[in-house]
Design an enzyme around this catalytic site. Structure first.
Site, mmCIF file in Angstrom:
data_model
loop_
_atom_site.group_PDB
_atom_site.id
_atom_site.type_symbol
_atom_site.label_atom_id
_atom_site.label_comp_id
_atom_site.label_asym_id
_atom_site.label_seq_id
_atom_site.Cartn_x
_atom_site.Cartn_y
_atom_site.Cartn_z
ATOM 1 N N LYS A 70 7.638 56.503 91.203
ATOM 2 C CA LYS A 70 8.785 57.173 90.576
ATOM 3 C C LYS A 70 9.628 56.098 89.909
ATOM 4 O O LYS A 70 9.562 54.917 90.293
ATOM 5 C CB LYS A 70 9.619 57.862 91.672
ATOM 6 C CG LYS A 70 10.502 58.975 91.185
ATOM 7 C CD LYS A 70 9.814 60.309 91.212
ATOM 8 C CE LYS A 70 10.737 61.389 90.671
ATOM 9 N NZ LYS A 70 10.081 62.698 90.664
ATOM 10 N N GLY A 112 18.160 80.644 92.309
ATOM 11 C CA GLY A 112 18.044 79.772 91.133
ATOM 12 C C GLY A 112 17.182 80.389 90.048
ATOM 13 O O GLY A 112 15.997 80.631 90.255
ATOM 14 N N GLY A 149 16.488 79.004 87.049
ATOM 15 C CA GLY A 149 16.250 77.964 86.050
ATOM 16 C C GLY A 149 14.835 78.073 85.511
ATOM 17 O O GLY A 149 14.241 79.148 85.505
ATOM 18 N N HIS A 150 14.283 76.927 85.116
ATOM 19 C CA HIS A 150 12.944 76.919 84.525
ATOM 20 C C HIS A 150 11.910 77.528 85.463
ATOM 21 O O HIS A 150 11.184 78.439 85.096
ATOM 22 C CB HIS A 150 12.538 75.478 84.184
ATOM 23 C CG HIS A 150 13.337 74.927 83.045
ATOM 24 N ND1 HIS A 150 14.429 74.122 83.222
ATOM 25 C CD2 HIS A 150 13.190 75.102 81.713
ATOM 26 C CE1 HIS A 150 14.920 73.807 82.037
ATOM 27 N NE2 HIS A 150 14.188 74.395 81.102
ATOM 28 N N VAL A 151 11.839 77.019 86.704
ATOM 29 C CA VAL A 151 10.805 77.493 87.626
ATOM 30 C C VAL A 151 11.146 78.886 88.156
ATOM 31 O O VAL A 151 10.295 79.786 88.166
ATOM 32 C CB VAL A 151 10.628 76.504 88.809
ATOM 33 C CG1 VAL A 151 9.543 77.000 89.741
ATOM 34 C CG2 VAL A 151 10.302 75.114 88.297
HETATM 35 P P1 NAD Z 1 16.535 73.954 86.612
HETATM 36 O O1 NAD Z 1 17.658 72.981 86.566
HETATM 37 O O2 NAD Z 1 15.947 74.473 85.361
HETATM 38 O O3 NAD Z 1 16.963 75.223 87.486
HETATM 39 C C1 NAD Z 1 17.732 75.179 88.648
HETATM 40 C C2 NAD Z 1 18.657 76.398 88.591
HETATM 41 O O4 NAD Z 1 19.326 76.520 89.844
HETATM 42 C C3 NAD Z 1 19.745 76.296 87.525
HETATM 43 O O5 NAD Z 1 19.748 77.483 86.750
HETATM 44 C C4 NAD Z 1 21.031 76.139 88.335
HETATM 45 O O6 NAD Z 1 22.146 76.739 87.679
HETATM 46 C C5 NAD Z 1 20.680 76.876 89.587
HETATM 47 N N1 NAD Z 1 21.445 76.528 90.783
HETATM 48 C C6 NAD Z 1 21.898 75.295 91.176
HETATM 49 N N2 NAD Z 1 22.515 75.392 92.365
HETATM 50 C C7 NAD Z 1 22.433 76.699 92.743
HETATM 51 C C8 NAD Z 1 22.865 77.413 93.874
HETATM 52 N N3 NAD Z 1 23.509 76.829 94.882
HETATM 53 N N4 NAD Z 1 22.617 78.747 93.925
HETATM 54 C C9 NAD Z 1 21.958 79.361 92.931
HETATM 55 N N5 NAD Z 1 21.525 78.734 91.821
HETATM 56 C C10 NAD Z 1 21.759 77.416 91.735
HETATM 57 O O7 NAD Z 1 15.422 73.249 87.533
HETATM 58 P P2 NAD Z 1 13.899 73.656 87.672
HETATM 59 O O8 NAD Z 1 13.094 72.783 86.822
HETATM 60 O O9 NAD Z 1 13.775 75.137 87.600
HETATM 61 O O10 NAD Z 1 13.616 73.184 89.178
HETATM 62 C C11 NAD Z 1 14.058 73.949 90.274
HETATM 63 C C12 NAD Z 1 13.732 73.205 91.561
HETATM 64 O O11 NAD Z 1 12.320 72.997 91.647
HETATM 65 C C13 NAD Z 1 14.358 71.806 91.658
HETATM 66 O O12 NAD Z 1 14.678 71.561 93.015
HETATM 67 C C14 NAD Z 1 13.248 70.882 91.218
HETATM 68 O O13 NAD Z 1 13.381 69.584 91.768
HETATM 69 C C15 NAD Z 1 12.040 71.607 91.791
HETATM 70 N N6 NAD Z 1 10.799 71.280 91.087
HETATM 71 C C16 NAD Z 1 10.683 71.568 89.761
HETATM 72 C C17 NAD Z 1 9.486 71.286 89.091
HETATM 73 C C18 NAD Z 1 9.293 71.643 87.627
HETATM 74 O O14 NAD Z 1 8.137 71.675 87.177
HETATM 75 N N7 NAD Z 1 10.343 71.952 86.898
HETATM 76 C C19 NAD Z 1 8.427 70.688 89.795
HETATM 77 C C20 NAD Z 1 8.574 70.422 91.161
HETATM 78 C C21 NAD Z 1 9.774 70.727 91.786
#
Ligand code: NAD
Length: 348
Positions: free
Chosen positions: A80, A179, A181-183
């Site tokens: 990392k 959440g 977000g993307h995932v």
């Molecule tokens: P993202 O930033 O697109 O989405 C996260 C979402 O969570 C945001 O919309 C944010 O507003 C919301 N959020 C934050 N705190 C919150 C809370 N207390 N209650 C409700 N919503 C809340 O991130 P992502 O890429 O969707 O990733 C989500 C999680 O998955 C992260 O922990 C990330 O480390 C993990 N992850 C992501 C990937 C990937 O491919 N993107 C891969 C492995 C792990």
């Protein structure tokens, strides 16, 4: 002090500190283990409060990448990088210079996106080194990893449901997704296709409402009350440390399975989950879809089919983890780490 931290967070093979003031670049690359192949892991850009905080973060995250890749059966190690900088101040020159430092490691470390970095930043790194993944589809890369992370999370939910509820279909199950977000957004869509009833939330409620406009059957919950939802599965897809003494008292689910990294406020929290008879899918196993995607990209002949074939295997890995966890009276995360370490030991 530096060596003490390295010992404490996993005896890393190599840690590189780099600094180029002319482009405001200061950071650390941590290579935890390369027994299975080159160390792959994203680059996090964050305005860390101290250099110590940055060092501990990169050491902890790179060790997690070793476990994640090994448990997913990938021929790659764990690494990392962190750049100590507010992403507001990023420049193409900064990433090009960072690429030169990566290049000096001769392919032992391969970078990708993480918090604070984007596909565009990866393209700048590509100008000075080929040891970068997560490039855009136009550049022959695999693009946004989030749909694949959501896919592996869905596969993990199916494995947990099969083990805990003794059923193969998700039809009619209630899932609370934290959440959007993307995932979380992709996962919620996949769950609806499987016939689940879902409750969703986001600290930015607009995101949850936008999803509801597209899919009116979902229930939007205030983010503070998502833990009180009547559900079979709680799926953390926001930030880490959301499973604590306080939230555990409120959760009504029988399964916790989500994409967020480091969901438990401390590893020992898994003992409380077992006491409450909640099945926990270790986060680094269930969310491996994204790293599987960049691994296939790094092999040079990227196809979505190959990624999906590898993601499907997570179902069996998780079933093995759950079975051994029950038989050996161990926490699922401890079993997952054992599986990862055994693969590494066999290679040494
Ligand atoms: P993202 O930033 O697109 O989405 C996260 C979402 O969570 C945001 O919309 C944010 O507003 C919301 N959020 C934050 N705190 C919150 C809370 N207390 N209650 C409700 N919503 C809340 O991130 P992502 O890429 O969707 O990733 C989500 C999680 O998955 C992260 O922990 C990330 O480390 C993990 N992850 C992501 C990937 C990937 O491919 N993107 C891969 C492995 C792990």
């Amino acid at each position: 002090m530096v060596f003490q931290h390295i010992e404490e967070y996993g005896n890393h093979e190599q840690v590189m500190f780099f600094h180029e003031p002319s482009v405001n670049l200061k950071g650390i690359i941590a290579i935890h283990n390369t027994a299975l192949g080159p160390a792959i892991g994203g680059c996090r850009m964050w305005p860390y409060a101290s250099e110590k905080e940055a060092l501990i973060d990169v050491l902890r995250l790179s060790r997690g990448m070793t476990y994640k890749s090994a448990a997913a059966g990938l021929e790659q190690g764990g690494g990392k990088s962190v750049i100590i900088c507010d992403p507001k101040h990023k420049t193409p020159e900064l990433f090009k210079t960072f690429g030169r430092f990566i290049h000096s490691l001769n392919g032992v470390y391969i970078t990708a996106e993480d918090v604070g970095t984007s596909v565009e930043d990866m393209q700048h790194i590509r100008a000075t080194t080929p040891f970068v993944t997560g490039l855009s589809e136009q550049m022959g890369g695999s693009g946004d990893p989030s749909p694949f992370t959501a896919q592996s999370t869905l596969v993990g939910i199916k494995a947990a449901v099969s083990y805990k509820l003794n059923r193969e279909s998700l039809e009619g199950l209630k899932v609370a997704v934290q959440g959007m977000g993307h995932v979380g957004g992709y996962l919620a869509e996949y769950l609806l296709k499987e016939g689940c009833q879902i409750s969703i939330c986001d600290i930015f409620e607009r995101k949850a409402k936008d999803f509801q406009e597209k899919y009116p059957q979902v229930k939007v919950v205030d983010h503070q009350y998502i833990y009180d939802e009547d559900c079979d599965i709680f799926s953390p897809c926001a930030l880490g440390s959301v499973i604590s003494v306080e939230t555990l008292k409120r959760l009504k689910c029988s399964i916790i399975a989500g994409a967020a990294n480091n969901q438990l406020d401390k590893l020992e929290r898994e003992y409380d989950l077992r006491k409450k008879n909640i099945l926990y899918a270790p986060d680094f196993v269930i969310n491996a879809g994204g790293v599987i995607n960049v691994f296939v990209e790094s092999q040079g002949s990227y196809t979505k089919e190959e990624v999906q074939k590898r993601i499907a295997k997570i179902y069996h890995v998780l079933k093995e983890i759950f079975t051994r966890s029950e038989e050996e009276r161990k926490n699922p995360t401890d079993v997952a780490i054992e599986i990862a370490n055994n693969r590494i030991q066999r290679k040494l």
